[in-house]
Enzyme design. Structure first.
Site, mmCIF file in Angstrom:
data_model
loop_
_atom_site.group_PDB
_atom_site.id
_atom_site.type_symbol
_atom_site.label_atom_id
_atom_site.label_comp_id
_atom_site.label_asym_id
_atom_site.label_seq_id
_atom_site.Cartn_x
_atom_site.Cartn_y
_atom_site.Cartn_z
ATOM 1 N N SER A 28 132.544 59.527 -1.277
ATOM 2 C CA SER A 28 133.794 60.052 -1.822
ATOM 3 C C SER A 28 134.556 58.976 -2.591
ATOM 4 O O SER A 28 135.628 59.234 -3.127
ATOM 5 C CB SER A 28 134.664 60.604 -0.687
ATOM 6 O OG SER A 28 134.851 59.626 0.331
ATOM 7 N N HIS A 161 159.403 96.158 -19.097
ATOM 8 C CA HIS A 161 158.147 96.585 -19.748
ATOM 9 C C HIS A 161 157.987 95.936 -21.131
ATOM 10 O O HIS A 161 157.295 96.457 -21.983
ATOM 11 C CB HIS A 161 158.068 98.108 -19.904
ATOM 12 C CG HIS A 161 158.471 98.880 -18.677
ATOM 13 N ND1 HIS A 161 157.572 99.341 -17.747
ATOM 14 C CD2 HIS A 161 159.703 99.241 -18.220
ATOM 15 C CE1 HIS A 161 158.227 99.971 -16.771
ATOM 16 N NE2 HIS A 161 159.524 99.911 -17.034
ATOM 17 N N SER A 282 148.125 73.348 -37.394
ATOM 18 C CA SER A 282 146.764 73.856 -37.546
ATOM 19 C C SER A 282 146.085 73.054 -38.640
ATOM 20 O O SER A 282 146.711 72.684 -39.630
ATOM 21 C CB SER A 282 146.808 75.329 -37.931
ATOM 22 O OG SER A 282 145.616 75.697 -38.597
ATOM 23 N N LYS A 288 151.415 76.701 -39.997
ATOM 24 C CA LYS A 288 151.469 76.951 -38.551
ATOM 25 C C LYS A 288 152.178 75.854 -37.772
ATOM 26 O O LYS A 288 152.060 74.671 -38.056
ATOM 27 C CB LYS A 288 150.055 77.102 -37.970
ATOM 28 C CG LYS A 288 149.295 78.276 -38.480
ATOM 29 C CD LYS A 288 149.573 79.594 -37.767
ATOM 30 C CE LYS A 288 149.425 79.584 -36.280
ATOM 31 N NZ LYS A 288 148.193 80.186 -35.839
ATOM 32 N N GLU A 295 151.492 77.031 -24.151
ATOM 33 C CA GLU A 295 150.230 77.716 -23.838
ATOM 34 C C GLU A 295 149.488 76.992 -22.711
ATOM 35 O O GLU A 295 148.912 77.618 -21.821
ATOM 36 C CB GLU A 295 149.341 77.772 -25.081
ATOM 37 C CG GLU A 295 149.913 78.617 -26.203
ATOM 38 C CD GLU A 295 149.111 78.460 -27.485
ATOM 39 O OE1 GLU A 295 149.513 77.641 -28.341
ATOM 40 O OE2 GLU A 295 148.077 79.117 -27.615
ATOM 41 N N TYR A 322 137.434 67.351 13.223
ATOM 42 C CA TYR A 322 137.044 66.985 11.866
ATOM 43 C C TYR A 322 135.632 67.467 11.534
ATOM 44 O O TYR A 322 134.723 67.370 12.350
ATOM 45 C CB TYR A 322 137.115 65.460 11.690
ATOM 46 C CG TYR A 322 136.667 64.991 10.317
ATOM 47 C CD1 TYR A 322 137.562 64.961 9.250
ATOM 48 C CD2 TYR A 322 135.348 64.610 10.087
ATOM 49 C CE1 TYR A 322 137.148 64.554 7.987
ATOM 50 C CE2 TYR A 322 134.922 64.201 8.824
ATOM 51 C CZ TYR A 322 135.831 64.177 7.770
ATOM 52 O OH TYR A 322 135.423 63.786 6.536
ATOM 53 N N GLN A 327 136.228 66.586 3.442
ATOM 54 C CA GLN A 327 136.258 65.597 2.357
ATOM 55 C C GLN A 327 136.473 66.279 1.000
ATOM 56 O O GLN A 327 136.887 65.647 0.041
ATOM 57 C CB GLN A 327 134.937 64.814 2.365
ATOM 58 C CG GLN A 327 134.814 63.781 1.269
ATOM 59 C CD GLN A 327 133.653 62.829 1.525
ATOM 60 O OE1 GLN A 327 133.745 61.970 2.395
ATOM 61 N NE2 GLN A 327 132.568 63.003 0.804
ATOM 62 N N LYS A 330 140.330 66.503 -1.235
ATOM 63 C CA LYS A 330 141.118 65.606 -2.084
ATOM 64 C C LYS A 330 141.107 65.951 -3.564
ATOM 65 O O LYS A 330 142.159 65.994 -4.210
ATOM 66 C CB LYS A 330 140.643 64.164 -1.887
ATOM 67 C CG LYS A 330 141.032 63.616 -0.536
ATOM 68 C CD LYS A 330 140.244 62.365 -0.227
ATOM 69 C CE LYS A 330 139.878 62.264 1.227
ATOM 70 N NZ LYS A 330 139.169 63.419 1.801
#
Ligand code: ARG
Length: 463
Positions: A28, A161, A282, A288, A295, A322, A327, A330
């Site tokens: 790990s 809506h 763009s 643009k 986003e 455990y 492991q 993380k």
């Protein structure tokens, strides 16, 4: 089978080293090296406690604690060589400590296991993330309150809506998000308080026969108390799951707001102008200006919620205590935390910088017969019509306006009276969007005075 010699930390009973694939699936260190500072802090607290309780000598503890600082500075300076053969951060640090201080390093792991060690390290790391989460939320809430303050009486369409419903104020809309992020903040604080118990000293699972002082290590590491049950202490990952679930809800809130910013900044809406600092161009269409930050914030929920589901799935069905499955905790939390923090910061930046297009908001607020409810309410108040009938009359007026291609305030009194003779000139007072929002004075309503009260309340809380 690999011809490597067995592991120097646990290889006593092993005749051969691990297969290369075993090493790859088992190690790990590639990711848990992020726990280095927490691992060293935990070990330093443990060493001090072992000396205070007479389990190791004061001199050994001193040598260990200083050696650990040397290891930390090597790691911070990027001079540390991490070894996959040593599996994880715990054994990498201890092996290097041995190279630096020699024999006393071997006494550090007395009355401790990697099981309580990793739980402690990961809790300390996650606790820092809860704190960063809290700061990020407070900064975002501050930016939203400032926007609300600026535009407490700017009118805009309120939607249900995504159809124009009733006029609302910009400030009211901003303060709605303040409430959402404030609930996230309260969840963060609540979870942070609950998780602040030290696993250190639970050892492998059963506690230890050494007369350790778990209160001392708990205090040294800023925990409120030692965890009460050693089995639970080494197998609990609720703190990580709570982080991920609180983060998921917050990311969902961020995603909703990001979606609104994407819509609002479009050429069709033009409700807001996002700053150049949080937009991109763009490569083919010169006109643009894309809301990429919004986003990406909208998308971050995917990996954060994914991490939550992934860790829930890892933990479900695990017997006490455990298991190595754990492991896998993380990377999920690391990735979710990294992305949450950047999303919070980007949202704060966008909110701070964005400019509302007040005339466009107001024009949109009056479109779509947004004051039809005000008209119906007026009929109830002024002519005594039951609301259901007032609703019907208003519907007929909307149809009339639609056929004439105009808005409700543009209908003449005479035209209106053909639908309901009870209508008088006073009706035009309620058809304007400013009057509409100003009339919504109920507790929690959109009226500018109510919004200003909420802004003031929040400014006090934030001060
Ligand atoms: N690298 C391990 C983890 O992250 C540390 C604990 C290992 N414990 C053990 N009994 N093998 O979970």
């Amino acid at each position: 089978m690999s011809d490597k010699t067995s592991n120097q930390m646990w290889g006593g009973r092993f005749a051969a080293g691990p297969d290369a694939i075993m090493e790859a699936i088992n190690a790990s260190i590639g990711f848990d090296k992020r726990l280095a500072a927490q691992d060293i802090a935990g070990s330093r607290a443990h060493a001090a406690m072992l000396a205070a309780t007479g389990i190791i000598s004061d001199n050994d503890a001193k040598v260990i604690r200083e050696g650990l600082l040397t290891v930390l500075s090597e790691i911070e300076a990027g001079e540390f060589t991490f070894s996959t053969a040593l599996e994880d951060i715990h054994m990498n640090v201890e092996a290097r400590l041995k190279e630096i201080v020699g024999e006393p390093a071997g006494r550090l792991h007395t009355a401790r296991s990697r099981n309580d060690q990793v739980a402690t390290d990961f809790k300390l790391w996650t606790r820092d993330q809860f704190d960063a989460f809290e700061s990020g939320l407070l900064a975002l809430i501050t930016a939203l309150v400032d926007q609300a303050d600026r535009g407490a009486d700017w009118v805009m369409p309120g939607f249900t809506h995504l159809q124009t419903a009733q006029p609302v104020t910009w400030g009211h809309h901003m303060m709605a998000y303040v409430e959402m992020f404030a609930r996230d903040l309260s969840r963060v604080r609540d979870a942070r308080k609950r998780m602040n118990e030290s696993p250190l000293g639970a050892a492998a699972l059963a506690g230890t026969g050494f007369a350790i002082d778990r209160h001392m290590t708990a205090e040294a590491l800023g925990f409120d108390r030692p965890a009460a049950n050693s089995l639970d202490a080494v197998s609990d990952r609720d703190f990580a799951l709570e982080f991920l679930s609180v983060a998921s809800i917050c990311a969902m809130h961020l995603s909703r707001f990001a979606e609104e910013l994407v819509i609002w900044s479009s050429a069709q809406f033009r409700f807001v102008v996002l700053s150049d600092r949080f937009s991109t161009g763009s490569s083919i269409m010169p006109q643009k200006k894309n809301p990429d930050a919004a986003e990406l914030i909208r998308a971050k929920i995917g990996r954060i919620f994914g991490a939550n589901v992934a860790l829930m799935t890892v933990m479900k069905g695990l017997p006490l205590a455990y298991s190595k499955d754990m492991q896998e905790d993380k990377e999920q939390v690391f990735d979710a935390a990294d992305n949450l923090m950047i999303a919070l910061a980007a949202m704060e930046g966008m909110v701070k910088d964005m400019n509302a297009n007040v005339p466009a908001l107001e024009a949109a607020a009056s479109a779509g017969f947004s004051t039809a409810t005000d008209l119906a309410d007026w009929l109830v108040r002024e002519t005594g019509l039951p609301f259901r009938e007032a609703h019907h009359v208003t519907g007929a007026l909307v149809a009339m306006a639609e056929s004439k291609g105009c808005d409700l305030p543009d209908l003449s009194l005479e035209d209106m009276q053909t639908v309901s003779p009870a209508i008088t000139a006073g009706i035009h007072d309620v058809l304007g969007v400013h009057n509409s929002v100003a009339s919504r004075l109920s507790h929690g309503g959109t009226a500018p005075v109510r919004v200003r009260e909420q802004v003031a309340r929040w400014k006090e809380i934030l001060a």
